[in-house]
Design an enzyme around this catalytic site. Structure first.
Site, short mmCIF file in Angstrom:
data_model
loop_
_atom_site.label_atom_id
_atom_site.label_comp_id
_atom_site.label_asym_id
_atom_site.label_seq_id
_atom_site.Cartn_x
_atom_site.Cartn_y
_atom_site.Cartn_z
NE ARG A 1 93.11 89.99 -10.84
CZ ARG A 1 93.32 90.96 -11.74
NH1 ARG A 1 93.66 92.17 -11.34
NH2 ARG A 1 93.17 90.72 -13.03
NE ARG B 1 92.44 96.80 -17.27
CZ ARG B 1 92.68 98.04 -16.80
NH1 ARG B 1 92.28 99.06 -17.48
NH2 ARG B 1 93.34 98.23 -15.67
CB THR B 2 89.74 90.96 -14.31
OG1 THR B 2 90.94 91.15 -15.06
CG2 THR B 2 89.37 89.49 -14.29
CG HIS C 1 94.65 87.25 -16.05
ND1 HIS C 1 93.29 87.04 -15.96
CD2 HIS C 1 94.82 88.59 -15.94
CE1 HIS C 1 92.67 88.21 -15.82
NE2 HIS C 1 93.58 89.16 -15.80
CE LYS D 1 84.47 89.07 10.60
NZ LYS D 1 83.13 88.52 10.77
N1 CP Z 1 93.99 93.14 -17.55
C1 CP Z 1 93.68 93.09 -16.23
O1 CP Z 1 93.76 92.05 -15.58
O2 CP Z 1 93.29 94.29 -15.71
P1 CP Z 1 92.80 94.50 -14.21
O3 CP Z 1 93.98 94.25 -13.32
O4 CP Z 1 92.32 95.93 -14.15
O5 CP Z 1 91.72 93.51 -13.94
#
Ligand code: CP
Length: 309
Positions: A104, A54-55, A132, A83
């Site tokens: 991320r 999603r993110t 998040h 590397k």
């Molecule tokens: N909600 C969320 O962070 O989903 P993903 O891990 O799929 O990005």
């Protein structure tokens, strides 16, 4: 409202109530009146050192549906990290290629480290068990869409359920609720996976009441919003204990018979076992619409930090 151009989005704690409301209002405008050329000529880098559906995809969709471009990777093994390149050096390169960086990373604090070496805005797409924030903006956008009176100070009961110790989405959302103290928070978590003490102490200092519930069923009956999270099997030392506990952290349609009619169930997703498929067809299920709200919210964040609006 002072401009958010150039701002990093590292933690929801870095944003005032007015700034949060401004971001939500911008997202509402973009949802109502899409602007296909808003980000034309701008480039986003998505650096995903951990898996995501999603993110990453909603940031990329947000950028592309506003006319912008995207570069990046979804697997650190395909980057020069493999590397031995440091995170700081990776960011020093990417900031020269893109106008905004979405990252991320498995390590707590990695997004802040990236922001310290980047002249471009860094948006934290999740750092370890820490924060998040873009998920939190979309969670707030979803909750305010369902219960708009909340923004005027109306009371609301929100229950967090599942792994509250390691789940970064619940930490971020509880931090955001410091600005909305009319929300009464309930928690229900397996022993050992309760909300960390420092988050509880901070919430209390901001006047947010947090009360543990005896069971998931009690949370279902009390809540206006039930925020489910995944139980993380890898955190349990004993697989037998996990099998026992996961049964008590599973919502089924039958359990919802005694819920308030207006109860809405949210989940940052992915779900594993904690929401039975038969819940999807009930009026209470709202997690897929919640994920869809990632588009206007991430359009707003990118547009604001790049100075496009
Ligand atoms: N909600 C969320 O962070 O989903 P993903 O891990 O799929 O990005």
């Amino acid at each position: 409202m002072p401009s958010l151009a150039g701002r990093h989005v590292l933690s929801i704690a870095d944003f005032s109530r007015d700034e949060i409301l401004h971001i939500l209002a911008t997202a509402r405008d973009l949802a109502a009146r899409p602007r296909r050329d808003l980000l034309q000529g701008r480039l986003m880098a998505t650096l995903f050192f951990e898996p995501s559906t999603r993110t990453r995809l909603s940031f990329e969709a947000a950028m592309q549906t506003c006319g912008g471009g995207v570069i990046g990777f979804s697997d650190a093994a395909s980057s020069s990290t493999k590397k031995g390149e440091s995170l700081a050096d990776t960011i020093r390169m990417v900031e020269q290629y893109a106008d905004v960086i979405v990252m991320r990373h498995p390590r707590d604090g990695s997004a802040r480290l990236a922001s310290e070496v980047s002249r471009r805005p860094v948006i934290n797409g999740g750092d370890g068990a820490n924060q998040h924030p873009s998920q939190t903006f979309l969670d707030l956008f979803t909750i305010a869409g369902l219960f708009p009176a909340l923004l005027e100070g109306a009371p609301l009961t929100l229950a967090f359920a599942g792994d509250l110790k390691y789940g970064r989405t619940v930490h971020s959302l509880l931090t955001a609720l410091h600005h909305f103290p009319t929300v009464r928070v309930l928690t229900v978590a397996p022993r050992g996976l309760e909300m960390p003490e420092h988050h509880l102490a901070e919430a209390k200092a901001f006047g947010v009441t947090v009360t543990p519930c005896a069971s998931l069923q009690e949370a279902v009956e009390e809540a206006d919003v039930l925020y489910m999270t995944r139980l993380q099997e890898e955190r349990f030392p004993d697989p037998l204990e996990f099998d026992h506990i996961k049964a008590s952290y599973r919502i089924t349609a039958a359990m919802l018979k005694s819920a308030k009619p207006a109860l809405r169930i949210l989940h940052p997703l992915p779900r594993v076992n904690e929401i039975a498929q038969d819940v999807d067809a009930t009026v209470h299920a709202h997690y897929f619409q919640q994920a869809g709200n990632g588009i206007p919210v991430r359009q707003a964040l990118v547009a604001l930090v790049t100075g496009a609006c």
